[in-house]
Design an enzyme around this catalytic site. Structure first.
Site, PDB file in Angstrom:
ATOM      1  N   ASP A 120       0.477   7.585  -4.180  1.00  0.00           N
ATOM      2  CA  ASP A 120      -0.268   8.175  -3.078  1.00  0.00           C
ATOM      3  C   ASP A 120      -1.338   7.410  -2.619  1.00  0.00           C
ATOM      4  O   ASP A 120      -1.757   6.613  -3.235  1.00  0.00           O
ATOM      5  CB  ASP A 120      -0.660   9.645  -3.534  1.00  0.00           C
ATOM      6  N   GLU A 158       2.487   4.595  -0.825  1.00  0.00           N
ATOM      7  CA  GLU A 158       2.350   5.279   0.280  1.00  0.00           C
ATOM      8  C   GLU A 158       1.367   4.763   0.916  1.00  0.00           C
ATOM      9  O   GLU A 158       0.148   4.994   0.681  1.00  0.00           O
ATOM     10  CB  GLU A 158       2.280   6.986   0.326  1.00  0.00           C
TER      11      GLU A 158
END
Ligand code: CA
Ligand code: CA
Length: 624
Positions: A340, A369
């Site tokens: 993330d 990400e």
């Protein structure tokens, strides 16, 4: 304001702990990692021991092949870091760690298993399905809420609260996923989020139903099924030949995390005299004219006021995070990691962490990400072909540039650089990436508008987008419900694109998990995905063959995937009218072929010198 107050309380508590060190016996609340294995490449293990005044204790151990190299006190007396060395001679078993201090003696059992997990490679034949466990299916109503957690609510009718979905719900629907052609499951984070409701965007009090607010790395959230439930899910997947991706968050934790409530050191989290948010501007990292101040703001600023930013330059915290990633891989059987908020991390830390994982598990897929839609910016955060002063070692990344390009390609009119030219020119920048096949492609995710809504619920555009995704280079991923035309935009909030999968809850009017519960159009969508995903999986030319694309002309985009065995030609007509065109300019790839089979319709096309393709549609042709 609240943070200032908290830190005053905190320093009082740290002071109190220090003052009482001789008056109170130490306690032990956590030893992390909670267990470990023999047979690891690295012999080193650092235990983080937490409990009131634990630093006043001495630690000892008698176990063949294992020795204590050193123990470290830190500013907060409630922590003790213990460095162990586990030699090759060490056997699995239970070690007894003895903590003693005058009259105090506390013995802790610590298990050493045998390292045995071998991640199953996730690669271009795979089809990843991203889902939010709270919103997919509720297989166990007894775990929806707990009175001893900070958020005690679950209500399916409130978009911002937990809805009760869990691992058992997923296990109940693995047949559905497998039928669709899914090979790999990616859950939004499953680690415990024992947190109060937070005011996220738009001011609604919101539960951490999405999982991104960690409160204890070594606990899987009980509301999903806990550590045992997660193991059960992993086993169920692997028994079917399916794979598991875990969603990692290294950048921040919840302000309700016990380590933020009582941190080991003052610099355990990145702090400024007053609240400082991240700039979100990744350019400062690679800009040759950028400044150190801006770089620091990007990586050390907080993602939100309630998500403390982890100081990954702290050697103890870095080790803690890296060991946790290795521990999770072995403990649960993880085959891939999605990381993330990648760009907000300290990049040297991320390189160390990725390398440590790959050293232990060379097969792991690791992708990040970074919500950046320009390849010239995104490539910095993945292995690339640019000579930067610092190079990231991340193998893959979510492909936000093609996500953005396919969305715009289907909504803008064809022009010099608009319409389908956006997708073409984005892919032409693949030269920046060291390995474009490790790009994880998608049409939508939990942070974006739903694809079907983005294309104005135009079913032809939907089918075109799906056809592109499942014939494109890279590793495709779906977001739950795309296959049954789940729609909505983030207006007014994220919750609109995180609705429950219909049929996952007792009392749902119908079930989209079954053909009878889906309407005709939903079944057509489901069947298209199923057909293409299974065709892709079984056609090496399509998933791993070379990729060649031609300049789009008059709104028609043609590309090829091919190897020695097969040539697949994909024709996308993005016009509102039927297109007829001569194929002579594709002879470089079409030479020697005289007919084709349309993979979607099954019909044979004889005579390939010209083609007539219906408005807003795609052909996938296996050339003969
Ligand atoms: Ca439940
Ligand atoms: Ca950061």
């Amino acid at each position: 304001m609240m943070n200032v107050f908290k830190s005053i309380l905190l320093s009082l508590f740290i002071g109190w702990g220090g003052f009482c060190a001789t008056a109170q016996n130490p306690e032990i609340k956590h030893i992390h990692p909670t267990n470990w294995w023999v047979g690891m490449k690295t012999p080193n293990l650092q235990l983080l021991v937490y409990g009131k005044n634990i630093s006043s204790a001495k630690v000892s151990l008698t176990y063949p092949g294992v020795r204590i190299k050193k123990s470290h006190k830190v500013e907060n007396p409630n922590y003790l870091m213990v460095d162990l060395e586990i030699s090759k001679a060490a056997k699995p078993g239970t070690m007894r760690l003895v903590f003693s201090n005058g009259n105090f003696k506390n013995t802790q059992n610590y298990t050493l298993g045998v390292k045995k997990y071998k991640p199953v490679a996730i690669n271009t034949p795979d089809f990843i399905y991203l889902l939010m466990p709270d919103r997919f299916a509720n297989g166990d109503e007894s775990n929806d809420k707990f009175n001893d957690m900070l958020d005690r609510q679950a209500d399916k009718n409130v978009p911002f609260l937990r809805h009760g979905g869990d691992f058992q719900g997923i296990i109940n629907h693995l047949d559905y996923l497998q039928e669709l052609g899914v090979t790999t499951l990616w859950n939004t984070p499953v680690i415990e989020n024992d947190t109060r409701l937070k005011k996220e965007l738009h001011g609604n009090l919101q539960a951490a139903y999405h999982g991104y607010h960690f409160s204890d790395q070594y606990k899987i959230d009980r509301r999903f099924g806990g550590n045992e439930g997660y193991k059960k899910l992993s086993t169920a997947l692997h028994q079917r030949g399916m794979k598991l991706i875990q969603d990692a968050v290294y950048n921040h934790v919840s302000e309700d995390h016990w380590m933020f409530v009582d941190p080991p050191t003052k610099d355990w989290f990145n702090r400024s005299p007053s609240y400082t948010g991240t700039t979100h501007k990744e350019q400062s990292v690679f800009d040759p004219a950028g400044t150190e101040a801006d770089r620091k703001l990007l990586t050390d600023g907080w993602f939100t006021p309630f998500l403390p930013d982890v100081n990954q330059r702290s050697p103890f915290f870095a080790t803690y995070l890296i060991q946790h990633a290795i521990w999770s891989t072995e403990e649960f059987g993880v085959d891939g990691w999605r990381i993330d908020t990648y760009k907000y991390n300290d990049m040297p830390f991320m390189n160390r962490c990725n390398q440590a994982l790959l050293d232990e598990y060379p097969n792991l897929l690791i992708f990040g990400e970074t919500f950046v839609t320009n390849p010239a910016w995104l490539n910095y955060f993945v292995r690339n072909n640019v000579k930067y002063p610092f190079n990231c070692n991340l193998p893959g990344t979510c492909d936000f540039p093609t996500y953005s390009a396919i969305n715009e390609s289907l909504n803008q009119p064809f022009s010099w650089d608009g319409g389908i030219n956006r997708l073409y020119s984005t892919l032409a920048q693949d030269y920046l990436y060291a390995d474009p096949s490790k790009m994880v492609t998608f049409l939508e995710n939990h942070d974006t508008d739903r694809f079907f809504s983005v294309v104005g619920e135009d079913f032809n555009k939907y089918k075109l987008g799906v056809t592109w995704l499942l014939t494109a280079r890279g590793i495709p991923h779906f977001y739950y419900g795309t296959e049954v035309l789940m729609k909505n935009t983030k207006n007014p909030t994220d919750a609109e694109v995180r609705k429950d999968f219909e049929g996952g809850w007792k009392g749902d009017k119908q079930s989209k998990f079954t053909a009878t519960g889906r309407n005709a159009k939903e079944n057509e969508a489901f069947e298209l995905v199923k057909k293409l995903a299974n065709y892709r999986k079984n056609t090496p030319a399509l998933h791993s063959g070379k990729f060649t694309q031609y300049l789009p002309q008059d709104g028609v985009y043609v590309y090829f995937r091919y190897d020695n065995a097969k040539t697949i030609m994909v024709v996308m007509n993005t016009n509102a009218a039927e297109s007829t065109f001569d194929t002579a300019r594709f002879s470089e790839r079409m030479k020697g072929f005289s007919s084709a089979q349309n993979v979607l319709s099954g019909e044979t096309i004889s005579g390939l010198s010209s083609m007539k393709v219906p408005a807003m549609s795609a052909w996938v042709l296996e050339l003969k």
